[in-house]
Write an enzyme that holds these catalytic residues in place. Sequence first.
Site, mmCIF file in Angstrom:
data_model
loop_
_atom_site.group_PDB
_atom_site.id
_atom_site.type_symbol
_atom_site.label_atom_id
_atom_site.label_comp_id
_atom_site.label_asym_id
_atom_site.label_seq_id
_atom_site.Cartn_x
_atom_site.Cartn_y
_atom_site.Cartn_z
ATOM 1 N N TYR A 27 -10.830 7.100 3.664
ATOM 2 C CA TYR A 27 -10.291 5.736 3.646
ATOM 3 C C TYR A 27 -11.359 4.735 3.199
ATOM 4 O O TYR A 27 -11.040 3.711 2.585
ATOM 5 C CB TYR A 27 -9.759 5.340 5.030
ATOM 6 C CG TYR A 27 -8.334 5.781 5.272
ATOM 7 C CD1 TYR A 27 -7.259 5.078 4.739
ATOM 8 C CD2 TYR A 27 -8.061 6.909 6.024
ATOM 9 C CE1 TYR A 27 -5.954 5.476 4.951
ATOM 10 C CE2 TYR A 27 -6.749 7.320 6.252
ATOM 11 C CZ TYR A 27 -5.706 6.604 5.715
ATOM 12 O OH TYR A 27 -4.411 7.006 5.923
ATOM 13 N N HIS A 58 0.833 -1.202 0.000
ATOM 14 C CA HIS A 58 0.000 0.000 0.000
ATOM 15 C C HIS A 58 0.869 1.255 0.000
ATOM 16 O O HIS A 58 0.685 2.157 -0.828
ATOM 17 C CB HIS A 58 -0.914 -0.023 1.229
ATOM 18 C CG HIS A 58 -1.759 1.203 1.393
ATOM 19 N ND1 HIS A 58 -3.098 1.233 1.080
ATOM 20 C CD2 HIS A 58 -1.464 2.459 1.829
ATOM 21 C CE1 HIS A 58 -3.583 2.443 1.311
ATOM 22 N NE2 HIS A 58 -2.602 3.209 1.780
ATOM 23 N N GLU A 59 1.820 1.323 0.934
ATOM 24 C CA GLU A 59 2.663 2.528 1.027
ATOM 25 C C GLU A 59 3.576 2.660 -0.187
ATOM 26 O O GLU A 59 3.834 3.767 -0.662
ATOM 27 C CB GLU A 59 3.485 2.500 2.325
ATOM 28 C CG GLU A 59 2.650 2.568 3.593
ATOM 29 C CD GLU A 59 1.720 3.778 3.670
ATOM 30 O OE1 GLU A 59 1.990 4.799 2.995
ATOM 31 O OE2 GLU A 59 0.715 3.709 4.398
ATOM 32 N N HIS A 77 1.739 4.451 -2.835
ATOM 33 C CA HIS A 77 1.818 5.913 -2.744
ATOM 34 C C HIS A 77 3.142 6.408 -3.330
ATOM 35 O O HIS A 77 3.191 7.431 -4.026
ATOM 36 C CB HIS A 77 1.730 6.362 -1.279
ATOM 37 C CG HIS A 77 0.359 6.287 -0.691
ATOM 38 N ND1 HIS A 77 -0.748 6.845 -1.290
ATOM 39 C CD2 HIS A 77 -0.085 5.736 0.473
ATOM 40 C CE1 HIS A 77 -1.811 6.640 -0.522
ATOM 41 N NE2 HIS A 77 -1.437 5.961 0.550
ATOM 42 N N GLU A 129 -6.213 7.813 -1.346
ATOM 43 C CA GLU A 129 -5.932 6.429 -0.942
ATOM 44 C C GLU A 129 -6.309 5.411 -2.019
ATOM 45 O O GLU A 129 -5.864 4.264 -1.964
ATOM 46 C CB GLU A 129 -6.685 6.092 0.348
ATOM 47 C CG GLU A 129 -6.258 6.900 1.563
ATOM 48 C CD GLU A 129 -4.805 6.686 1.951
ATOM 49 O OE1 GLU A 129 -4.264 5.593 1.672
ATOM 50 O OE2 GLU A 129 -4.208 7.609 2.520
#
Length: 718
Positions: free
Chosen positions: A653, A482-483, A486, A511
Amino acid sequence: MAPAVFKKPPQAPPLFVGTAASIVKDTERLIERSRNLQDQIVASVKQEHASFEDVVLPMAHNEASSSLESHILVFYQAVSAEKAVRDASTEADKLIDDFSIESNMREDLYKLVDAAFKKKERLDPESQRLLEKERKDYIRNGLSLPAGSKRDRFKEIKKRLSQISIQFQKNLNEENGGLWFTNDELEGVPEDVLSTLTKGDGANEGKLRLTFKYPDLFPTLKYAKNPVTRKKVFIDNENKSNQNVPLFKEAVLLRDEAARLLGYPNHAAFKIEDKMAKTPATVDEFLGDLRKRLAKGGAKEKEILQKLKEEDLKSRGKEKSFDGHYFVWDHRYYSRLQLERDYQLDQQKVAEYFPLQTTLNAMLRIFEELLGLVFVEITIEDRSAISPSGKGEDIVWHPDVQVFSVWDDEEEGQAFVGYLYTDLHPRDGKYGHAANFNLSPGFINPNGTRRYPATALVCNFSKPGPKKPSLLKHDEVVTLFHELGHGIHDLVSRTKYARFHGTSVVQDFVEAPSQMLENWCWTPSQLKALSQHYSTLSPEYFASWKEHAANQSPPSEKIPDDLIDNLIKTKHINDALFTLRQLHFGMFDMAVHEPKTHEELEKTDCTELYNRLRTEITCLNGPEVLGMGNDWGHGQATFGHLMGGYDAGYYGYLSSQVYSMDMFHSVFAKDPMNAKEGRRYRHAVLEKGGSQDEMQSMEDFLGRKPSSDAFYRELGLA
């Protein structure tokens, strides 16, 4: 070995040589330069002649060049090992915020920007978007108020809110509390965790010190058999930053006052106006509807887990201790036990197949194949050759940090893309969660050349031990992907202006790209690709594995199909309870930012509200059923999101999952590694950053307006 074309990036990486003395001086220099430019524009441009080129463009170029230094100057507070450097970085953040408030409230500049806006010049779409947003920013920062006491009060509020936000996060970063436990009290906690804990002496002889950092906290709540230990850890964690309690209350009151000064009914109305949701009513309806849909499923999931708790205590001869309650500190423990009992899913066994470094490298290979990228690690030996100072250690902020140069692959033209940094283990004073930080944005320089971005993944995974590498539980694999998502968004963005670079999109969309990528961590082929049993990495690791393996056959290199099947079967187990927990955060956020009157908010006890909503929404009992009331813990004081830009925005989110699920199921579900679609996604969505309306990016990619069908189907609520 990387091909020669990838050996020499056309742009040097940034330097991380800031000292406690230099950081504030450098910040003051940047501020002075920016102020001088603003004064120069005001002195040289008359209102009737104001144009985008003479007013907005010079400030945009200055914003971009300043960000190359300013992002790093304020980044040190999250990662530096030196407290003096972190403190200086915090001071730099305050100075930059104060100057930003001052700049956004300059009426002389606003009049010129407004005049340029009213000129209605023919501009390219991104320049027009910049002009419109610049003008709106002045209005939203108080320049719609008449000069005088109201405007002065608004400015005072903005400055105080900035100070609160910085202090709140600093308190969380610097938090270093912990608890001493005996080995008996920690029964069940994996040896890998216990071996890393500080051993006590003196009054704590024979005890181990457990901190509230994630690698200590979560395994204890998941594995400690003693409910008294879990309860103690949970409650003390909720009270670890109680100095933030008054800061939180002050912040929500000031936000409400500022919004009402501008003519909004509350802070939520002010904040959501320029998001995809547009109004608080839309958000409240979405959250309320979701809560109703999930209530029945949540109650059913709790019933199953409560029964498991009763059976577990009975099997251990402790049936008399069962009081009919299922507590919030029970949840991680019995969710894990349920997976082991009903799905034969041993998360420790799964983690053996996901050594951190191997898994990270495999993730990068997925992005290479899907998006047309190449990641080249810049090893310690190679760093000096590309460092502007000639010293390799100057291009990282800590010895733990890895650096990658990122390139387009051959099909995409082999152009340079930017730099990716990873800082993956906890240390004192470091940011305590998992996040992506932009270190320098990408943009077009005044001379027409492109400036390339640099981005950092800051996480807190367990450190390698003497006999094992750092191993990721499956939920940590999802977090890392997930990170990293980004970070990729930050890297592949190609905007004209720094303002719109990368993840600079509206909050209820930001997100979505990363949430979509989480699906790869639930796809059999990709789980197989990401995995490698740690014992196959070296003879030493194999010997270590063998010590604990008794007479087991050596494990397969890749995660076995039956383990993958069991893992995937658990994807939606306790989904309702998990989503209700997210709803608690989102609905609390809206409750404190959407009061009917300011007086109502003044009377609100944020601690009581936070804990009461948790009980009402999540289906889980807290200490209130033990007669401790609703003042037993102060979770809002640890809720960094609401002081870090997600105020009246945490709902994003959940709402962004509408977009992420639609994109995945419409385009990628059948073939997650479809390179043609991956590149189309890169260019249609990620590349655009915030340079165009996010809904336009979605419609361009999907070929239609987004639909919520896939989101509700995924939750079993269609």
